[in-house]
Design an enzyme around this catalytic site. Sequence first.
Site, short mmCIF file in Angstrom:
data_model
loop_
_atom_site.label_atom_id
_atom_site.label_comp_id
_atom_site.label_asym_id
_atom_site.label_seq_id
_atom_site.Cartn_x
_atom_site.Cartn_y
_atom_site.Cartn_z
N SER A 14 44.77 41.28 31.46
CA SER A 14 44.51 40.12 32.34
C SER A 14 43.71 39.07 31.58
O SER A 14 43.32 39.28 30.43
CB SER A 14 43.74 40.56 33.59
OG SER A 14 42.43 40.93 33.25
N ASP A 61 40.20 52.94 26.91
CA ASP A 61 38.88 52.39 27.15
C ASP A 61 38.21 52.18 25.79
O ASP A 61 37.83 53.15 25.13
CB ASP A 61 38.07 53.38 28.00
CG ASP A 61 36.65 52.90 28.26
OD1 ASP A 61 36.24 51.86 27.71
OD2 ASP A 61 35.94 53.59 29.03
N TYR A 154 24.68 40.18 26.80
CA TYR A 154 26.00 39.63 26.47
C TYR A 154 25.93 38.73 25.23
O TYR A 154 26.71 38.89 24.29
CB TYR A 154 26.53 38.83 27.67
CG TYR A 154 27.88 38.18 27.42
CD1 TYR A 154 29.05 38.93 27.50
CD2 TYR A 154 27.98 36.83 27.11
CE1 TYR A 154 30.29 38.35 27.27
CE2 TYR A 154 29.22 36.23 26.88
CZ TYR A 154 30.37 37.00 26.97
OH TYR A 154 31.60 36.43 26.74
N LYS A 158 27.78 39.26 21.51
CA LYS A 158 28.75 38.35 20.89
C LYS A 158 28.24 37.86 19.53
O LYS A 158 29.03 37.61 18.61
CB LYS A 158 29.06 37.18 21.83
CG LYS A 158 29.80 37.62 23.10
CD LYS A 158 31.12 38.31 22.79
CE LYS A 158 31.96 38.61 24.00
NZ LYS A 158 33.22 39.28 23.68
N1 LIG Z 1 36.26 33.72 30.45
C1 LIG Z 1 35.48 33.03 29.65
O1 LIG Z 1 35.09 31.90 29.96
C2 LIG Z 1 35.03 33.61 28.34
C3 LIG Z 1 34.20 32.82 27.51
C4 LIG Z 1 33.81 33.32 26.28
C5 LIG Z 1 34.24 34.56 25.86
N2 LIG Z 1 35.02 35.32 26.68
C6 LIG Z 1 35.43 36.64 26.19
O2 LIG Z 1 36.82 36.78 26.28
C7 LIG Z 1 37.17 38.14 26.50
C8 LIG Z 1 38.08 38.25 27.73
O3 LIG Z 1 37.39 37.69 28.83
P1 LIG Z 1 38.12 37.39 30.23
O4 LIG Z 1 37.42 36.24 30.80
O5 LIG Z 1 39.59 37.38 30.07
O6 LIG Z 1 37.66 38.70 31.04
P2 LIG Z 1 38.35 39.42 32.29
O7 LIG Z 1 37.26 40.24 32.90
O8 LIG Z 1 39.04 38.41 33.13
O9 LIG Z 1 39.43 40.38 31.62
C9 LIG Z 1 39.00 41.41 30.75
C10 LIG Z 1 40.11 42.41 30.55
O10 LIG Z 1 39.59 43.44 29.70
C11 LIG Z 1 39.82 44.71 30.29
N3 LIG Z 1 38.74 45.61 29.93
C12 LIG Z 1 37.45 45.60 30.35
N4 LIG Z 1 36.78 46.63 29.82
C13 LIG Z 1 37.65 47.30 29.03
C14 LIG Z 1 37.54 48.46 28.23
N5 LIG Z 1 36.39 49.15 28.16
N6 LIG Z 1 38.63 48.89 27.53
C15 LIG Z 1 39.80 48.21 27.62
N7 LIG Z 1 39.97 47.11 28.38
C16 LIG Z 1 38.90 46.66 29.08
C17 LIG Z 1 39.85 44.46 31.79
O11 LIG Z 1 40.55 45.48 32.49
C18 LIG Z 1 40.55 43.10 31.86
O12 LIG Z 1 41.96 43.24 31.87
C19 LIG Z 1 35.86 38.89 26.64
O13 LIG Z 1 35.53 39.49 25.41
C20 LIG Z 1 34.88 37.80 26.99
O14 LIG Z 1 33.57 38.12 26.62
C21 LIG Z 1 35.42 34.88 27.91
#
Ligand SMILES: NC(=O)c1ccc[n+]([C@@H]2O[C@H](COP(=O)([O-])OP(=O)(O)OC[C@H]3O[C@@H](n4cnc5c(N)ncnc54)[C@H](O)[C@@H]3O)[C@@H](O)[C@H]2O)c1
Length: 259
Positions: A14, A61, A154, A158
Amino acid sequence: MLEGTVAFVTGGGSGIGRGIALCLAAHGAAVVVSDLDAEMSRAAADEVKASGGRGFAVVGDVGQWEQADDVLAQGVRLAGGPVDILVNCAGLYFSVPFHQLSREAHERLYAVNVSGVFAMCQAAVPAMKARRCGKIVNIASVSGKDPFASSASYGSSKSAVIGMTKSLAKELGPYNINVNAVCPGLVYTKMQDDQCRRIAAETGRQPEDVWRQRLAAVPLGRGQEPSDIGEAVAFLASERARNVTGQALNVCGGQQMMD
Ligand SMILES: NC(=O)c1ccc[n+]([C@@H]2O[C@H](COP(=O)([O-])OP(=O)(O)OC[C@H]3O[C@@H](n4cnc5c(N)ncnc54)[C@H](O)[C@@H]3O)[C@@H](O)[C@H]2O)c1
């Protein structure tokens, strides 16, 4: 750009990971979608197939170090070839004052965001070294360079990902393995939705107002789409970026301009 390659995307079920999976497939890669959630992983792999690509689903995981070799091997079996491109995208986010974050929550976040990246790299690198080629792209965050308040766990996780990226780039460069990070700013995924809803509930506002206020800090005035992150990953995973390594590329609409 990626015809004939196999990509493995953690957290690909996702949000940003799903966007990356679809984008890499659009550029020609066969994509193994790995996620904690079996249903989401399968649905994203089905989307890849529906768009004309080769998609495969595995469940794992990344917070369980001992699963890494097995999950990666499953992907290799399904895709029928070694992993050329590893994208570490799975991540957790907690925004609370640091003294309110439990030890369990902090350790779980580090297990997923930091050790998960380390373990997946350990699983993927031996075959890359043997073939003397490989691309690793770690999804960090702008907060890895300039962390926000109430996210010490967090933000520092990062920063660790960015540090790991640079160290691995130096260590693996002689094997023709490029290691880079992409730092998103604001992408409206479930992670951001949860955050906006929490702040809205605490401050008596609507989640949309919280999101609009956050976007006010972005020079381009808009959030990023998962596909924006996917395009940056596709470039870094391609031969077009063959001389780019050890970099942490901001894809954040100008929200942050530091290196
Ligand atoms: N959304 C933002 O604005 C944003 C900004 C900066 C960085 N990020 C980084 O981008 C990445 C994705 O973020 P997102 O917003 O899509 O998050 P999200 O929570 O919408 O999706 C995360 C996905 O990772 C999966 N996941 C979670 N824990 C897991 C595990 N232990 N093993 C395998 N899969 C796992 C979840 O099931 C989910 O499908 C993350 O590393 C997040 O820190 C996001």
